[in-house]
Design a protein around this motif. Structure first.
Motif, short mmCIF file in Angstrom:
data_model
loop_
_atom_site.label_atom_id
_atom_site.label_comp_id
_atom_site.label_asym_id
_atom_site.label_seq_id
_atom_site.Cartn_x
_atom_site.Cartn_y
_atom_site.Cartn_z
N GLU A 1 111.25 -6.94 0.29
CA GLU A 1 110.48 -6.95 -0.96
C GLU A 1 109.89 -8.32 -1.27
O GLU A 1 108.94 -8.42 -2.06
CB GLU A 1 111.36 -6.52 -2.15
CG GLU A 1 111.91 -5.14 -2.06
CD GLU A 1 113.25 -5.05 -1.34
OE1 GLU A 1 114.08 -4.23 -1.75
OE2 GLU A 1 113.48 -5.80 -0.36
N ARG B 1 106.84 -2.19 -8.39
CA ARG B 1 108.17 -2.34 -7.78
C ARG B 1 109.14 -1.34 -8.37
O ARG B 1 109.19 -1.18 -9.59
CB ARG B 1 108.74 -3.73 -8.01
CG ARG B 1 108.14 -4.80 -7.16
CD ARG B 1 108.88 -6.11 -7.39
NE ARG B 1 108.05 -7.20 -6.94
CZ ARG B 1 108.49 -8.21 -6.23
NH1 ARG B 1 109.77 -8.27 -5.89
NH2 ARG B 1 107.70 -9.17 -5.84
N LEU C 1 106.14 -8.94 -1.43
CA LEU C 1 105.31 -8.53 -2.57
C LEU C 1 104.88 -9.73 -3.41
O LEU C 1 103.82 -9.69 -4.04
CB LEU C 1 106.07 -7.52 -3.44
CG LEU C 1 106.39 -6.18 -2.76
CD1 LEU C 1 107.30 -5.34 -3.66
CD2 LEU C 1 105.14 -5.43 -2.37
N VAL D 1 110.85 1.05 -2.67
CA VAL D 1 110.45 -0.33 -2.93
C VAL D 1 109.35 -0.35 -3.97
O VAL D 1 109.35 -1.17 -4.88
CB VAL D 1 109.96 -1.03 -1.64
CG1 VAL D 1 109.50 -2.45 -1.92
CG2 VAL D 1 111.06 -1.02 -0.58
N VAL D 2 108.40 0.58 -3.82
CA VAL D 2 107.25 0.65 -4.70
C VAL D 2 107.08 2.11 -5.14
O VAL D 2 107.22 3.02 -4.31
CB VAL D 2 105.97 0.15 -3.97
CG1 VAL D 2 104.74 0.28 -4.85
CG2 VAL D 2 106.14 -1.30 -3.52
#
Length: 142
Positions: A110, A139, A113, A132-133
């Motif tokens: 992550e 997020r 990002l 994760v998203v």
């Protein structure tokens, strides 16, 4: 040509997840399989300098000859560490991602990002199924 580069190991799940997150933002990065095409000493020093970490922080211990080479010895110089990395590129922890917003060792995945120029375009889950998203490109909380 992409303005994003990843030092990638296709055998590494974290590296594959990071590559997926980059692609989920709409970018197609320059993929450098660092085990096949190791970065130069200068590239390694540039990367750690841009990340603001000591060279030692880039070393991977698990699944590498770290212990056999005695790389845990704090007396070793950066030149000695670079010699070891040049001989054994598997010692580079991965993935390292370069974008216009910064350079990061993306563990956990992550982390990427924080440096991607474009937002996520939809839902993304790690290979193990961990979100994760979300579908809106935000997020996930877990």
């Amino acid at each position: 040509m992409s303005d994003i580069t990843i030092w990638h190991n296709p055998a590494c799940g974290t590296s594959r997840n990071v590559l997926g997150l980059i692609r989920n933002s709409g970018a197609e990065p320059r993929v450098v399989e660092y085990l096949k095409t190791p970065p130069s000493r200068a590239d390694i020093l540039d990367a750690v300098g841009r990340m603001g970490i000591p060279l030692r922080a880039l070393l991977r211990e698990k699944g590498t000859p770290f212990a056999e080479l005695g790389l845990g010895d704090p007396a070793l110089t950066d030149d000695q560490l670079l010699d070891a990395i040049a001989a054994h590129p598997i010692l580079i922890n991965r993935p390292v991602v370069f974008t216009p917003l910064g350079v990061r060792l993306c563990r956990p995945s992550e982390t990427v990002l924080d440096i991607l120029p474009e937002p996520q375009r939809g839902a993304f889950a790690k290979e193990d199924g961990a979100p994760v998203v979300d579908a809106a490109g935000r997020r996930s909380s877990g």
